[in-house]
Design an enzyme around this catalytic site. Structure first.
Site, PDB file in Angstrom:
ATOM      1  N   HIS A   1       0.843  -1.193   0.000  1.00  0.00           N
ATOM      2  CA  HIS A   1       0.000   0.000   0.000  1.00  0.00           C
ATOM      3  C   HIS A   1       0.881   1.247   0.000  1.00  0.00           C
ATOM      4  O   HIS A   1       2.100   1.171   0.047  1.00  0.00           O
ATOM      5  CB  HIS A   1      -0.902   0.010   1.240  1.00  0.00           C
ATOM      6  CG  HIS A   1      -2.021  -0.987   1.209  1.00  0.00           C
ATOM      7  ND1 HIS A   1      -3.332  -0.627   1.018  1.00  0.00           N
ATOM      8  CD2 HIS A   1      -2.021  -2.334   1.346  1.00  0.00           C
ATOM      9  CE1 HIS A   1      -4.092  -1.694   1.044  1.00  0.00           C
ATOM     10  NE2 HIS A   1      -3.317  -2.760   1.241  1.00  0.00           N
ATOM     11  N   SER A   2       0.226   2.399  -0.020  1.00  0.00           N
ATOM     12  CA  SER A   2       0.894   3.690   0.071  1.00  0.00           C
ATOM     13  C   SER A   2      -0.079   4.680   0.719  1.00  0.00           C
ATOM     14  O   SER A   2      -1.279   4.643   0.397  1.00  0.00           O
ATOM     15  CB  SER A   2       1.272   4.155  -1.334  1.00  0.00           C
ATOM     16  OG  SER A   2       1.799   5.454  -1.339  1.00  0.00           O
TER      17      SER A   2
ATOM     18  N   GLU B   1       3.408  -0.170   3.843  1.00  0.00           N
ATOM     19  CA  GLU B   1       2.971   1.151   3.390  1.00  0.00           C
ATOM     20  C   GLU B   1       4.208   1.912   2.919  1.00  0.00           C
ATOM     21  O   GLU B   1       5.060   2.290   3.726  1.00  0.00           O
ATOM     22  CB  GLU B   1       2.282   1.916   4.524  1.00  0.00           C
ATOM     23  CG  GLU B   1       0.974   1.315   4.987  1.00  0.00           C
ATOM     24  CD  GLU B   1      -0.226   1.861   4.221  1.00  0.00           C
ATOM     25  OE1 GLU B   1      -0.009   2.649   3.259  1.00  0.00           O
ATOM     26  OE2 GLU B   1      -1.359   1.514   4.586  1.00  0.00           O
TER      27      GLU B   1
END
Length: 424
Positions: free
Chosen positions: A312-313, A386
Site C-alpha cells: 500500500h501507500s 505502506e
C-alpha cells in the site's frame, strides 16, 4: 476555543464523497498531535469522512488531510481551537493533479509499450499493460512462470496471478503470496509489485535463493476498476474504493473499501457503514468480487502459504496483525522479526526509516482488512507494507522517482523473504 466532537460531526458530514470531486482549491495539511486527546480528535475527523491520506497515532508524527474550500474556515477554527500543530503542504490539489496527469500522458507518449519485453520504471502502467506484461513473461519463461485467471472485477476486468518458480518441477513448495493495487489512487503499489516480478523472473540468477524452497504467487492488481477510474481524469484521481454502485437514500455512491471488506471482524471499528464514505465496509463482508478473489486465493494457498504481503501507500510502515484489536497474535515475535528485518535493510541501504509494529499500536484500529484475514486464513506471517509518500499528492512519486522507490521497496521485501526462509 474548545470544539466538541458533536460540533465536528456536523461540519465533517459534508466531507463524505458521493461523487467524483473537482479538487480545484482543495488543500492538503499536515497535522501533528502532541498529546493523546489531540490524536483522538484527529482520528474522529477521519471516521467522519475527512480524507486522511496519511494517518498516524504516534505523537509528534504528522497525519495528512485533504481540506475542501467549503471546510477550510471550520478546519482552521478546529486546529486553532485545539492548538494542533499544522502546516500547509499543498495549496491547490486540483492544480497538482492536473500537472500530474500532463506528466502521465507525456510519459505514455514517450514510452509506449508493446506488451513484449521488460517494463521500464519510467511511468505508471494501465491494467491492460500489466496483464499483457505478465502474459508475455509466461510465454518467455514457460518453465518458471505460470499465469492464471483467478476472477473478474465488478466491471469484468480480468484478475490474474503470476506464479514464479525456479523451474525445478518440485511440487508442494511453501508459498509467499504478494498483492498490490488494493486502493485505487495508490499507483506506486502495483509499480512496486511489478518490480518484484521483474527481479524474480528477469534477474533470476541473482535471486534464485528466494525461489529454492518457495514459490511466489503474485496478484499485481486487486482493484482494476478503481485503478483505471483514477486514470480517467483529474476529477477521479483521488478515488480509493472499488466501483460497484450502492444506494444511500436517494443518492448513488460507488464502491466499497476493499481493505475493510474481509469477513474477519467485518464492519467493526475503523470501518464505515455509509456507502459514500471512503472506508465503507460494503453491505456485507465479501460484497466485492475483487475481495472474494483474494479470499479464495488465500484459502487455496493456506496449506503451503507462509507469508502474505500486501503493498500500500503511503506512510513508511510495516504493519502486522491485529488491526481489529490492540492484542497481539501468539507469534507476534516472528511477525516483528520479519518486519524489523525489512525496515533495517531499507534504512541501512537508503536511510529511509520505516516504523514497524502491529497495526493498532502504530496506526488505528481498522477491522476487516486483508492482512488480518490472511493471518486468520493460515499465513504465519502477514504484513502490510505502506510505502513512503512523495510528490505533491503523496500516493505516487513523480515518474522521475519511480525507480528510486521501487528499488528501495525491493530491498525491504528481499530482506524479509530471506528472514522468512531462515525462520521457516
Amino acid at each position: 476555543m474548545k470544539l466538541s466532537v458533536g460540533f465536528l460531526l456536523v461540519f465533517l458530514s459534508a466531507a463524505l464523497v458521493a461523487a467524483d470531486q473537482d479538487y480545484e482549491g482543495y488543500r492538503i495539511y499536515d497535522v501533528i498531535p502532541s498529546n493523546a486527546e489531540q490524536a483522538k480528535l484527529l482520528h474522529q475527523l477521519s471516521l467522519q469522512g475527512f480524507d486522511f491520506i496519511g494517518e498516524s497515532r504516534l505523537l509528534g508524527h504528522p497525519s495528512r488531510v485533504i481540506v475542501s474550500p467549503e471546510q477550510l474556515e471550520k478546519f482552521e477554527q478546529f486546529v486553532e481551537g485545539e492548538k494542533i500543530t499544522n502546516s500547509l503542504v499543498n495549496s491547490n490539489l486540483g492544480a497538482s493533479i492536473a500537472e500530474e496527469f500532463a506528466q502521465l500522458q507525456m510519459q505514455r507518449l514517450l514510452a509506449p509499450i508493446t506488451g513484449k519485453g521488460r517494463l521500464s520504471t519510467e511511468r505508471y502502467y494501465t491494467h491492460e499493460e500489466i496483464i499483457n506484461y505478465i502474459d508475455d513473461l509466461a510465454e518467455r519463461f514457460p518453465s518458471r512462470v505460470y499465469v492464471r485467471t483467478v476472477g473478474w472485477s465488478y466491471h469484468k476486468r480480468v484478475l490474474k496471478t503470476i506464479t514464479v518458480t525456479n523451474g525445478d518441477g518440485r511440487s508442494g513448495k511453501k508459498v509467499i503470496f504478494l498483492d498490490g493495487g488494493f486502493h485505487a489512487r495508490e499507483w506506486i503499489s502495483p509499480a512496486a509489485v511489478l518490480y518484484v516480478i521483474d527481479q524474480l523472473v528477469e534477474q533470476f540468477e541473482e535471486n534464485a535463493h528466494l525461489l529454492k524452497d518457495y514459490d511466489w504467487v503474485i496478484l499485481p492488481m486487486v482493484n482494476p476498476d478503481g485503478y483505471e477510474h483514477t486514470q480517467t481524469g483529474t476529477l477521479a484521481r483521488m478515488w480509493r474504493k472499488t466501483r460497484q454502485p450502492y444506494k444511500s437514500g436517494t443518492t448513488t455512491c460507488y464502491g466499497a473499501d476493499p481493505n475493510r471488506n474481509f469477513d474477519f471482524h467485518w464492519n467493526e471499528e475503523g470501518a464505515s457503514s455509509n456507502p459514500c464514505a471512503d472506508t465503507y465496509a460494503g453491505p456485507t463482508a465479501f460484497s466485492e468480487p475483487e475481495t472474494i478473489v483474494v479470499r479464495d486465493l488465500m484459502h487455496s494457498l493456506s496449506d503451503r502459504g507462509v507469508m502474505y504481503l500486501t503493498i500500500h501507500s503511503y506512510g513508511n510502515y510495516l504493519l502486522y496483525p491485529w488491526g481489529w484489536t490492540s492484542d497481539l497474535p501468539e507469534n507476534w515475535e516472528d511477525l516483528d522479526a520479519v518486519a524489523s528485518t525489512g525496515a533495517e535493510a531499507i534504512k541501512s541501504a537508503t536511510g529511509t526509516e520505516y516504523t514497524y509494529g502491529s497495526s493498532t499500536r502504530v496506526l488505528y484500529i481498522a477491522a476487516g482488512a486483508s492482512d488480518d484475514y490472511g493471518y486468520y486464513a493460515g499465513f504465519n506471517i502477514s504484513i502490510t507494507m505502506e510505502l513512503p509518500g512523495a510528490g505533491s499528492i503523496g500516493f505516487n512519486p513523480p515518474v522521475t522517482r519511480i525507480d528510486e522507490f521501487v528499488t528501495e521497496t525491493w530491498i525491504g521485501i528481499r530482506a524479509m523473504a530471506e528472514k522468512l526462509i531462515e525462520m521457516y
